[in-house]
Design an enzyme around this catalytic site. Structure first.
Site, PDB file in Angstrom:
ATOM      1  N   HIS A  29       0.801  -1.228   0.000  1.00 57.77           N
ATOM      2  CA  HIS A  29       0.000   0.000   0.000  1.00 57.77           C
ATOM      3  C   HIS A  29       0.838   1.284   0.000  1.00 57.77           C
ATOM      4  O   HIS A  29       0.742   2.124   0.882  1.00 57.77           O
ATOM      5  CB  HIS A  29      -1.129   0.012   1.029  1.00 57.77           C
ATOM      6  CG  HIS A  29      -0.811  -0.432   2.440  1.00 57.77           C
ATOM      7  ND1 HIS A  29       0.193   0.104   3.194  1.00 57.77           N
ATOM      8  CD2 HIS A  29      -1.440  -1.328   3.237  1.00 57.77           C
ATOM      9  CE1 HIS A  29       0.173  -0.444   4.391  1.00 57.77           C
ATOM     10  NE2 HIS A  29      -0.799  -1.324   4.438  1.00 57.77           N
ATOM     11  N   HIS A  77      -4.110 -10.107  14.159  1.00 52.14           N
ATOM     12  CA  HIS A  77      -4.317  -8.930  13.297  1.00 52.14           C
ATOM     13  C   HIS A  77      -5.096  -9.365  12.069  1.00 52.14           C
ATOM     14  O   HIS A  77      -4.813 -10.398  11.481  1.00 52.14           O
ATOM     15  CB  HIS A  77      -2.951  -8.358  12.915  1.00 52.14           C
ATOM     16  CG  HIS A  77      -2.992  -7.124  12.080  1.00 52.14           C
ATOM     17  ND1 HIS A  77      -4.042  -6.237  12.081  1.00 52.14           N
ATOM     18  CD2 HIS A  77      -2.080  -6.608  11.205  1.00 52.14           C
ATOM     19  CE1 HIS A  77      -3.788  -5.242  11.251  1.00 52.14           C
ATOM     20  NE2 HIS A  77      -2.615  -5.449  10.704  1.00 52.14           N
ATOM     21  N   GLU A 122      -5.559  -7.531   9.147  1.00 49.77           N
ATOM     22  CA  GLU A 122      -5.240  -7.022   7.808  1.00 49.77           C
ATOM     23  C   GLU A 122      -5.003  -8.222   6.890  1.00 49.77           C
ATOM     24  O   GLU A 122      -4.504  -9.265   7.309  1.00 49.77           O
ATOM     25  CB  GLU A 122      -4.024  -6.081   7.825  1.00 49.77           C
ATOM     26  CG  GLU A 122      -3.877  -5.395   6.476  1.00 49.77           C
ATOM     27  CD  GLU A 122      -2.936  -4.190   6.469  1.00 49.77           C
ATOM     28  OE1 GLU A 122      -2.260  -3.916   7.468  1.00 49.77           O
ATOM     29  OE2 GLU A 122      -2.880  -3.511   5.412  1.00 49.77           O
ATOM     30  N   ASP A 124      -3.021  -9.200   4.635  1.00 47.67           N
ATOM     31  CA  ASP A 124      -1.748  -9.900   4.436  1.00 47.67           C
ATOM     32  C   ASP A 124      -1.605 -11.043   5.436  1.00 47.67           C
ATOM     33  O   ASP A 124      -0.824 -11.969   5.223  1.00 47.67           O
ATOM     34  CB  ASP A 124      -0.550  -8.934   4.502  1.00 47.67           C
ATOM     35  CG  ASP A 124      -0.560  -8.022   5.712  1.00 47.67           C
ATOM     36  OD1 ASP A 124      -1.637  -7.702   6.227  1.00 47.67           O
ATOM     37  OD2 ASP A 124       0.541  -7.620   6.138  1.00 47.67           O
ATOM     38  N   HIS A 143      -1.022  -2.562  14.073  1.00 45.32           N
ATOM     39  CA  HIS A 143      -1.095  -1.436  13.189  1.00 45.32           C
ATOM     40  C   HIS A 143      -2.525  -0.988  12.878  1.00 45.32           C
ATOM     41  O   HIS A 143      -2.740   0.068  12.287  1.00 45.32           O
ATOM     42  CB  HIS A 143      -0.340  -1.904  11.922  1.00 45.32           C
ATOM     43  CG  HIS A 143      -0.674  -1.390  10.613  1.00 45.32           C
ATOM     44  ND1 HIS A 143      -1.028  -2.136   9.522  1.00 45.32           N
ATOM     45  CD2 HIS A 143      -0.677  -0.120  10.181  1.00 45.32           C
ATOM     46  CE1 HIS A 143      -1.219  -1.399   8.482  1.00 45.32           C
ATOM     47  NE2 HIS A 143      -1.027  -0.169   8.827  1.00 45.32           N
ATOM     48  N   TYR A 153      10.320   0.150   7.764  1.00 49.15           N
ATOM     49  CA  TYR A 153       9.001  -0.357   8.149  1.00 49.15           C
ATOM     50  C   TYR A 153       8.364   0.590   9.174  1.00 49.15           C
ATOM     51  O   TYR A 153       7.203   0.976   9.052  1.00 49.15           O
ATOM     52  CB  TYR A 153       9.205  -1.753   8.727  1.00 49.15           C
ATOM     53  CG  TYR A 153       7.976  -2.512   9.128  1.00 49.15           C
ATOM     54  CD1 TYR A 153       7.416  -3.465   8.275  1.00 49.15           C
ATOM     55  CD2 TYR A 153       7.398  -2.332  10.378  1.00 49.15           C
ATOM     56  CE1 TYR A 153       6.306  -4.198   8.662  1.00 49.15           C
ATOM     57  CE2 TYR A 153       6.293  -3.060  10.764  1.00 49.15           C
ATOM     58  CZ  TYR A 153       5.751  -4.001   9.903  1.00 49.15           C
ATOM     59  OH  TYR A 153       4.651  -4.724  10.291  1.00 49.15           O
ATOM     60  N   HIS A 177       6.167 -10.145  10.175  1.00 47.65           N
ATOM     61  CA  HIS A 177       6.925  -9.865   8.951  1.00 47.65           C
ATOM     62  C   HIS A 177       8.417  -9.898   9.270  1.00 47.65           C
ATOM     63  O   HIS A 177       8.860  -9.300  10.258  1.00 47.65           O
ATOM     64  CB  HIS A 177       6.613  -8.469   8.397  1.00 47.65           C
ATOM     65  CG  HIS A 177       5.206  -8.262   7.957  1.00 47.65           C
ATOM     66  ND1 HIS A 177       4.677  -8.869   6.836  1.00 47.65           N
ATOM     67  CD2 HIS A 177       4.215  -7.494   8.459  1.00 47.65           C
ATOM     68  CE1 HIS A 177       3.418  -8.482   6.680  1.00 47.65           C
ATOM     69  NE2 HIS A 177       3.111  -7.657   7.647  1.00 47.65           N
TER      70      HIS A 177
HETATM   71 FE1  FEO Z   1      -1.150  -4.453   9.218  1.00 43.59          FE
HETATM   72 FE2  FEO Z   1       1.080  -6.881   8.189  1.00 43.59          FE
HETATM   73  O1  FEO Z   1      -0.559  -6.005   8.312  1.00 43.59           O
END
Ligand code: FEO
Length: 409
Positions: A24, A78, A80, A82, A145, A192, A225
């Site tokens: 994004h 989380h 999101e 991904d 996040h 990041y 990640h």
């Molecule tokens: Fe906020 Fe890695 O997703």
């Protein structure tokens, strides 16, 4: 596909995405990973899943440890996509007896997927759940996040499964911090932070304080990640403390876009002025430097000087794009100036200054403008702009910058 045992009977079963180049708006030149973790005890829990195209990677790795259908619980730290876009397939394959997520996670899950028959149980900070010999402590981490985000802490292992927190977008065959170059690791972690978490810095300060107050013993941080912090998790916690306070070094950026090289000449004169005052300076041409790489450098810079010629009564498109991106990430405490060449109207540097003022950043003086092509005399005010900003930074006695972005400020 091999799992990696990160602690006894706790496995990394995630996926490596070597191809992703944009997250994004953030340039992920080095790919990314979607980490998921499997903890085997009397009960078995899978922490997070992976992006949908990597569903089979996850399942193959789990198969190398156990039958997926023998997993008891899913923990969704989380939502999101991904991390969650393979969730419907995973739930179908595993049929967990419970899916633990935060209250906001449960709402988000219902908004993303058909969860009518899913055994979702919302948990919050302070809630715990036993796997047998091990316990999972849940800790809500709103906006690290998304509003749904939470950490899972296993005290018996001193293991913090930290979702997006402490991550890096970096595809590697290695899984642990001590297996890769530390300077590159910290640079990826800084990028990041600068591009994903900078705007949440006040919340991250509070989170770090509450983790300290809770006295959590941590000897491994496993983010969703990038690399797992096992050799020195204190390094990344200290870096987050520094970055979330937006501490800066004696470093300046001259960020510009140019049309026929006049603004570029001005940028070089500003650069010289900053350099003459002893700062570390970077000249960043937006035609060749991606906005997310600019943000990485913004993280530890005290001074930001922006230049653009005037185009159609406005600024160059790449400068407008950068300012829009910068505004959203909410940097604080920067000393700024603007400059630019023009033909007949000359609005660009003033418009940039107005944007920076709206971000509550400090402007040192009126924009420096040059009509058409700057000659030697016309470059002197540009040099002086750099010198003035450089002197202001020097007065603050900030630490010197370092290439690794984080050098233990
Ligand atoms: Fe906020 Fe890695 O997703």
């Amino acid at each position: 596909m091999k799992p990696v045992e990160i602690k006894k009977d706790i496995y990394w079963v995630g996926a490596v995405d070597w191809d992703i180049r944009d997250f994004h708006g953030y340039s992920t030149y080095k790919g990314s990973t979607y980490n998921a973790y499997l903890a085997k005890d009397e009960k078995v829990a899978l922490f997070d899943t992976v992006k949908k195209p990597f569903y089979m990677d996850l399942m193959h790795r789990i198969h190398n440890v156990m039958k997926p259908e023998d997993i008891d619980y899913l923990v969704v730290n989380h939502m999101e996509m991904d991390h969650s876009s393979s969730l419907p397939q995973v739930v179908e394959a595993i049929k967990p007896s419970k899916i633990y997520t935060s209250k906001m996670g449960a709402k988000s899950m219902a908004a993303h997927y058909k969860i009518d028959n899913w055994p979702v149980e919302a948990v919050g900070s302070g809630d715990t759940m036993s796997l047998g010999e091990r316990t999972i402590n849940f800790l809500e981490t709103r906006m690290v996040h998304w509003p749904d985000s939470m950490f899972s802490y296993i005290p018996e292992e001193k293991l913090l499964i930290s979702s997006d927190g402490f991550g890096q977008h970096w595809a590697t065959s290695e899984r642990f911090d001590d297996e890769v170059d530390n300077e590159e690791l910290m640079r990826q972690a800084a990028k990041y932070y600068a591009n994903i978490l900078l705007l949440y810095s006040p919340l991250i300060q509070k989170l770090l304080q509450s983790v300290t107050e809770m006295g959590l013993e941590i000897d491994m941080i496993a983010p969703d990640h990038g690399l797992i912090w096992r050799s020195n998790p204190g390094q990344i916690i200290k870096a987050y403390d520094t970055w979330s306070q937006q501490k800066a070094t004696a470093k300046a950026l001259v960020i510009y876009s140019t049309m026929w090289h006049s603004t570029e000449m001005m940028a070089k004169a500003v650069y010289d002025g900053l350099l003459d005052e002893g700062l570390s300076v970077q000249l960043l041409n937006l035609d060749v430097v991606h906005r997310s790489d600019v943000l990485t450098e913004v993280l530890d810079s005290k001074a930001l000087v922006f230049g653009s010629p005037t185009l159609n009564n406005g600024m160059m498109p790449k400068m407008a794009e950068l300012l829009h991106y910068l505004k959203g990430l909410k940097p604080t405490g920067k000393i700024c100036g603007t400059f630019g060449s023009y033909g007949w109207s000359g609005e660009a540097p003033k418009l940039i200054a107005a944007e920076l003022e709206a971000m509550k950043l400090t402007m040192v003086e009126d924009p420096v403008r040059v009509n058409w092509v700057p000659g030697h005399e016309a470059l002197k005010p540009c040099h002086e702009l750099g010198s003035k900003i450089g002197r202001m930074v020097a007065e603050e006695n900030l630490p010197a910058s370092c290439r690794a972005i984080f050098c233990g400020l």
